[in-house]
Design a protein around this motif. Structure first.
Motif, short mmCIF file in Angstrom:
data_model
loop_
_atom_site.label_atom_id
_atom_site.label_comp_id
_atom_site.label_asym_id
_atom_site.label_seq_id
_atom_site.Cartn_x
_atom_site.Cartn_y
_atom_site.Cartn_z
N ASP A 188 0.84 -1.20 0.00
CA ASP A 188 0.00 0.00 0.00
C ASP A 188 0.88 1.25 0.00
O ASP A 188 1.98 1.25 0.57
CB ASP A 188 -0.92 0.02 1.22
N SER A 201 -3.11 5.62 -2.67
CA SER A 201 -2.70 5.40 -4.06
C SER A 201 -1.23 5.74 -4.27
O SER A 201 -0.59 6.40 -3.44
CB SER A 201 -3.54 6.26 -4.99
N SER A 226 -2.88 2.25 -8.57
CA SER A 226 -4.14 1.90 -7.90
C SER A 226 -3.90 0.87 -6.81
O SER A 226 -3.54 -0.28 -7.09
CB SER A 226 -5.14 1.35 -8.92
N SER A 282 2.27 0.26 -13.98
CA SER A 282 0.81 0.27 -13.89
C SER A 282 0.16 -0.30 -15.14
O SER A 282 0.77 -0.34 -16.22
CB SER A 282 0.33 1.71 -13.67
#
Length: 219
Positions: free
Chosen positions: A36, A62, A57, A83
């Motif tokens: 995270d 974020s 994401s 990503s």
């Protein structure tokens, strides 16, 4: 000397896959992982990685929020976004938030190595697959904001040629090979371009190139 990496993604399988790819690239090592963005600032301060591979994401905080926090802390590490998102506005936002490169998750091991090498060499990296998307978004922004034109950028013909290639997402090595120049010569030109324009990020160079009609969507 080994280049150290912090891997941040909320999917354990993705982290495992990237870690396996990195293990096959000489000179790089994953020294930490996070699932995270909230964990990133503390881990960066503890581990002092050279490069952070960062997803955008994630469940709680974020990657963009993590980028903002790292920039506020003045961290020296480079950040490579890894990503699946190809949304042009999101890509531009990541670059403007301080990312040094943007790579798609369906990339090859070879391109991952190229991106890491670019950041390790104090360069920027933009995946060729999204370079056109970024240029298009920059054009839309330039048209809507109507910024003041730069009267005289003082770039030579060779520097303009290299600027076009940088904006298209070409690496220093690719530019050198394509123009028949040494890597050192291209690096010198790149440094001079950024110094003359007072622009030190890919997004800014793209905006400038589009605004000054140095590059167009048809290039």
């Amino acid at each position: 000397m080994t280049c150290t990496l912090l891997l941040v993604d909320d999917h354990s399988l993705i982290r495992a896959g990237v870690r396996a790819l990195v293990s096959d690239i000489p000179g790089y090592a994953v020294i930490g992982e996070a699932n995270d963005g909230s964990q990133v600032p503390e881990l960066v301060m503890q581990l002092d990685p050279d490069i952070v591979l960062l997803d955008i994401s994630m469940r709680s905080t974020s990657g963009l929020d993590a980028l903002s926090r790292l920039r506020a802390l003045g961290c020296r590490c480079k950040v490579l976004i890894l990503s699946m998102h190809t949304d042009p506005e999101l890509i531009m936002q990541a670059l403007e938030s301080g990312a040094h490169g943007y790579l798609l998750k369906d990339t090859t091991a070879t391109e991952l190595e190229q991106a890491l090498a670019a950041l390790r060499g104090n360069e920027r990296y933009l995946s060729p697959a999204i370079a056109h998307t970024v240029i298009n978004q920059a054009l839309l922004r330039a048209q809507s904001s109507k910024p003041e034109a730069v009267e005289n950028h003082n770039l030579t013909a060779r520097q303009l040629e290299i600027l076009r290639l940088i904006v298209r997402g070409k690496s220093t090595r690719e530019i050198a090979q394509g123009l028949g120049l040494s890597i050192k010569t291209v690096e010198t030109h790149r440094s001079q371009i950024m110094k003359r324009l007072q622009i030190y990020d890919v997004a800014g160079l793209v905006l400038f190139a589009v605004r000054e009609q140095i590059i167009s969507l048809d290039d």
